[in-house]
Design a protein around this motif. Structure first.
Motif, PDB file in Angstrom:
ATOM      1  N   VAL A 408       0.843  -1.209   0.000  1.00 33.92           N
ATOM      2  CA  VAL A 408       0.000   0.000   0.000  1.00 33.92           C
ATOM      3  C   VAL A 408       0.873   1.252   0.000  1.00 33.92           C
ATOM      4  CG1 VAL A 408      -1.959  -1.156   1.113  1.00 33.92           C
ATOM      5  CG2 VAL A 408      -0.268   0.033   2.532  1.00 33.92           C
ATOM      6  N   ASP A 409       2.072   1.147   0.581  1.00 31.96           N
ATOM      7  CA  ASP A 409       2.997   2.292   0.564  1.00 31.96           C
ATOM      8  C   ASP A 409       3.566   2.509  -0.837  1.00 31.96           C
ATOM      9  OD1 ASP A 409       2.615   2.817   3.245  1.00 31.96           O
ATOM     10  OD2 ASP A 409       4.446   1.820   3.917  1.00 31.96           O
ATOM     11  N   VAL A 410       3.728   1.417  -1.600  1.00 31.08           N
ATOM     12  CA  VAL A 410       4.201   1.537  -2.990  1.00 31.08           C
ATOM     13  C   VAL A 410       3.144   2.258  -3.823  1.00 31.08           C
ATOM     14  CG1 VAL A 410       4.981   0.269  -5.025  1.00 31.08           C
ATOM     15  CG2 VAL A 410       5.547  -0.587  -2.741  1.00 31.08           C
ATOM     16  N   TYR A 411       1.860   1.895  -3.607  1.00 26.09           N
ATOM     17  CA  TYR A 411       0.752   2.568  -4.303  1.00 26.09           C
ATOM     18  C   TYR A 411       0.764   4.066  -3.974  1.00 26.09           C
ATOM     19  CZ  TYR A 411      -4.003   3.775  -5.759  1.00 26.09           C
ATOM     20  OH  TYR A 411      -5.091   4.364  -6.355  1.00 26.09           O
ATOM     21  N   ALA A 412       0.852   4.386  -2.690  1.00 24.05           N
ATOM     22  CA  ALA A 412       0.835   5.792  -2.267  1.00 24.05           C
ATOM     23  C   ALA A 412       2.014   6.552  -2.869  1.00 24.05           C
ATOM     24  CB  ALA A 412       0.865   5.880  -0.743  1.00 24.05           C
ATOM     25  N   PHE A 413       3.169   5.877  -2.962  1.00 22.36           N
ATOM     26  CA  PHE A 413       4.318   6.539  -3.587  1.00 22.36           C
ATOM     27  C   PHE A 413       4.034   6.821  -5.061  1.00 22.36           C
ATOM     28  CE2 PHE A 413       8.053   6.201  -6.300  1.00 22.36           C
ATOM     29  CZ  PHE A 413       8.760   7.311  -5.856  1.00 22.36           C
ATOM     30  N   GLY A 414       3.339   5.904  -5.756  1.00 16.49           N
ATOM     31  CA  GLY A 414       3.000   6.127  -7.161  1.00 16.49           C
ATOM     32  C   GLY A 414       2.204   7.406  -7.338  1.00 16.49           C
ATOM     33  N   ILE A 415       1.220   7.639  -6.453  1.00 15.53           N
ATOM     34  CA  ILE A 415       0.419   8.882  -6.518  1.00 15.53           C
ATOM     35  C   ILE A 415       1.300  10.086  -6.194  1.00 15.53           C
ATOM     36  CG2 ILE A 415      -1.580  10.095  -5.593  1.00 15.53           C
ATOM     37  CD1 ILE A 415      -2.369   7.624  -7.166  1.00 15.53           C
ATOM     38  N   LEU A 416       2.142   9.947  -5.168  1.00  8.70           N
ATOM     39  CA  LEU A 416       3.071  11.030  -4.789  1.00  8.70           C
ATOM     40  C   LEU A 416       3.995  11.355  -5.955  1.00  8.70           C
ATOM     41  CD1 LEU A 416       4.013  12.548  -1.996  1.00  8.70           C
ATOM     42  CD2 LEU A 416       5.967  11.032  -2.210  1.00  8.70           C
ATOM     43  N   PHE A 417       4.446  10.326  -6.666  1.00  7.09           N
ATOM     44  CA  PHE A 417       5.369  10.527  -7.795  1.00  7.09           C
ATOM     45  C   PHE A 417       4.670  11.272  -8.936  1.00  7.09           C
ATOM     46  CE2 PHE A 417       8.121   8.615 -11.295  1.00  7.09           C
ATOM     47  CZ  PHE A 417       9.225   9.398 -10.978  1.00  7.09           C
ATOM     48  N   TRP A 418       3.359  11.095  -9.073  1.00  5.51           N
ATOM     49  CA  TRP A 418       2.595  11.856 -10.067  1.00  5.51           C
ATOM     50  C   TRP A 418       2.723  13.357  -9.783  1.00  5.51           C
ATOM     51  CZ3 TRP A 418      -1.383  15.380 -10.241  1.00  5.51           C
ATOM     52  CH2 TRP A 418      -2.022  15.557 -11.473  1.00  5.51           C
ATOM     53  N   TYR A 419       2.547  13.736  -8.515  1.00  5.03           N
ATOM     54  CA  TYR A 419       2.687  15.148  -8.124  1.00  5.03           C
ATOM     55  C   TYR A 419       4.120  15.629  -8.345  1.00  5.03           C
ATOM     56  CZ  TYR A 419      -1.907  15.343  -5.842  1.00  5.03           C
ATOM     57  OH  TYR A 419      -3.252  15.338  -5.588  1.00  5.03           O
TER      58      TYR A 419
END
Length: 508
Positions: A408-419
């Protein structure tokens, strides 16, 4: 063949021998053929079983023995040691060995009445009938070789294979039935114990661990206030969901500091705060995590109307949300992404899952190097109870099922990386259009993700897509993400530098 029939006397002058001697020799040749066939079949079967044993069965056998011993200890503690010495307790694992040993007992048998025996003896009779009994032949090497060759050629490979497979299947079925029955017995013995273990683990997770963490918080806070006194609250720096962050000029030899003030409204929040304190305090100092200096419980907070917990942490320059709003170049943004991955990897290496990676939980120092903060939702992976926590746009779809892991932290990082790649803090259009939190969650569960922007590099887009994959098993490990990010950073920054030099050369 000659040395295998030394008990048959072969006249040196080659004189004919009796038909009885011929039959004895033929029988001996038959037994030799059977012996060689048995050896060949056994070697093939045993080599296959040995490969199976080496590759797969060892771990299963060790697990079974462990389950058997633990069951015996729980049922008969006094007898467990004595039984384990002679191996009598290992019933299921012994049956497993019998399954493997079935291969060692398959034989090309020629007992009376078997199809193979009848078939072989029919061929032998035909061989004997072809012999001229008026003038019986001499038992020479060539004659014995011819008899053996005729007997071998007369054997049916399909019938032999059918006989071998039938024996192997019979022995295997018998051994497997015994193994399955003992396995059911072992399962029955452990099923009730598993429920008791689950109950005990639930108490540890829900009761004992938070209580111990709270005692640790209270005792450490008492020690900190005695040693360093009560910290002085400066200007307000920001507000979060569960507390207010203030500036604190100095405390306990550290300056400047940030002071997070939390007023827990109930026992659950007390427990969550105590666990956050425990995780932050128990982790070794890491350059990618915000360091906790200490804690103080203020019993007179708000004029004595409530009790507040003051967590004193290192003070950083700003959060990533503010940094992106102010404008950050591509190179520092990619470095921030690397720093975040390094911080998450460290948490995972300690068995912890952050569960709330987002822009405001990434703090930047004056050199724009990142540190992760706010371990309020952080939990050991083994203690996650399925609670739905986090910030909606960063939450992986499996969080809503209650069954999830550190991906779930990898998923959250993916969204963070979008920003980070977009360079701004504006919501993705797919999320902006959602009228409510529930609407957003439903869209995420259906596979809705942030849109691709024109400024995105192809490799960056592929990486964020992989990180926010709906199937958690398809998300890349952070140990793979980290070198990918380094490669992206080196390539893009080198290209940017060459472009800048080219522009400079053109202008001159």
């Amino acid at each position: 063949m000659e040395t295998e029939s030394t008990d048959i006397i072969i006249p040196e002058n080659g004189e004919p021998v009796t038909s009885r001697d011929i039959k004895c020799c033929i029988k001996q040749i038959q037994e030799l053929i059977i012996s060689r066939l048995n050896q060949a079949v056994a070697n093939k079967l045993i080599s296959s079983v040995d490969y199976l044993r080496e590759s797969f069965v060892g771990t299963l056998e060790r697990c079974l023995k462990s389950l058997e011993e633990s069951w015996e200890v729980s049922v008969h503690p006094a007898r467990s040691l004595e039984k384990s010495k002679d191996g009598s307790v290992h019933i299921t694992s012994n049956y497993l060995k019998q399954i493997l040993n079935a291969a060692y007992h398959v034989e090309v048998t020629f007992h009376s009445g078997s199809t193979v025996t009848r078939m072989l003896w029919e061929q032998i009779k035909q061989i004997i009938q072809r012999i001229t009994w008026v003038s019986p032949p001499a038992i020479t090497s060539d004659w014995k070789r011819k008899v053996a060759q005729d007997a071998i050629e007369s054997l049916s490979a399909s019938k032999l294979a059918k006989s071998i497979c039938s024996q192997f299947r019979t022995r295997l079925n018998s051994s497997h039935e015994a193994f399955a029955a003992s396995l059911r017995q072992l399962e029955d013995g452990h099923s009730g114990r598993l429920e008791r273990t689950e109950d005990l683990w639930l108490k540890v997770r829900k009761d004992h661990a938070p209580r111990l963490a709270r005692l640790s918080l209270e005792s450490r806070s008492l020690q900190d206030v005695l040693l360093h006194g009560k910290p002085k609250l400066g200007r307000e720096l920001g507000r979060g969901q569960y507390g207010v962050v203030y500036l604190c000029d100095s405390w306990g030899g550290h300056f400047p500091c940030a002071l997070k003030s939390v007023v827990p409204p109930d026992e659950k929040h007390w427990n969550d705060l105590a666990l956050e304190f425990h995780y932050m305090r128990s982790l070794q100092s890491h350059e990618r995590l915000v360091h906790l200096h200490g804690s103080v419980i203020d019993y007179g907070y708000g004029g004595g109307s409530s009790i507040a917990v003051l967590l004193i942490m290192e003070r950083l320059h700003r959060d990533l949300y503010t940094g992106l709003k102010a404008g950050l170049e591509l190179e520092p943004r990619l470095q921030i992404a690397l720093d975040v991955v390094e911080g998450i990897r460290y948490l995972h290496s300690q068995g912890l899952v952050h569960r709330d990676i987002k822009l405001k939980n990434v703090l930047l120092d004056k050199k724009n190097r990142a540190k992760i903060t706010d371990l309020g939702f952080c939990k050991p992976e083994a203690m996650m109870s399925g609670s739905i926590v986090g910030t909606p746009i960063h939450m992986a779809p499996e969080l809503f099922t209650g069954k999830y892991d550190n991906s779930v932290d990898v998923y959250a990082f993916g969204i963070l990386f979008w920003y980070i790649c977009s360079g701004h803090v504006k919501l993705p259009e797919a999320f902006e259009r959602c009228a409510s939190k529930d609407h957003l969650w439903n869209n995420v569960r259906r596979g809705v993700r942030p849109e691709r922007l024109p400024v995105f590099d192809e490799e960056c887009w592929q990486l964020m897509e992989a990180c926010w994959a709906g199937d958690s098993s398809q998300r890349p490990l952070l140990g793979i993400v980290q070198p990918m990010l380094r490669g992206i950073m080196d390539r893009l920054c080198k290209a940017g530098s060459e472009h800048a030099h080219k522009g400079l050369d053109d202008s001159t």
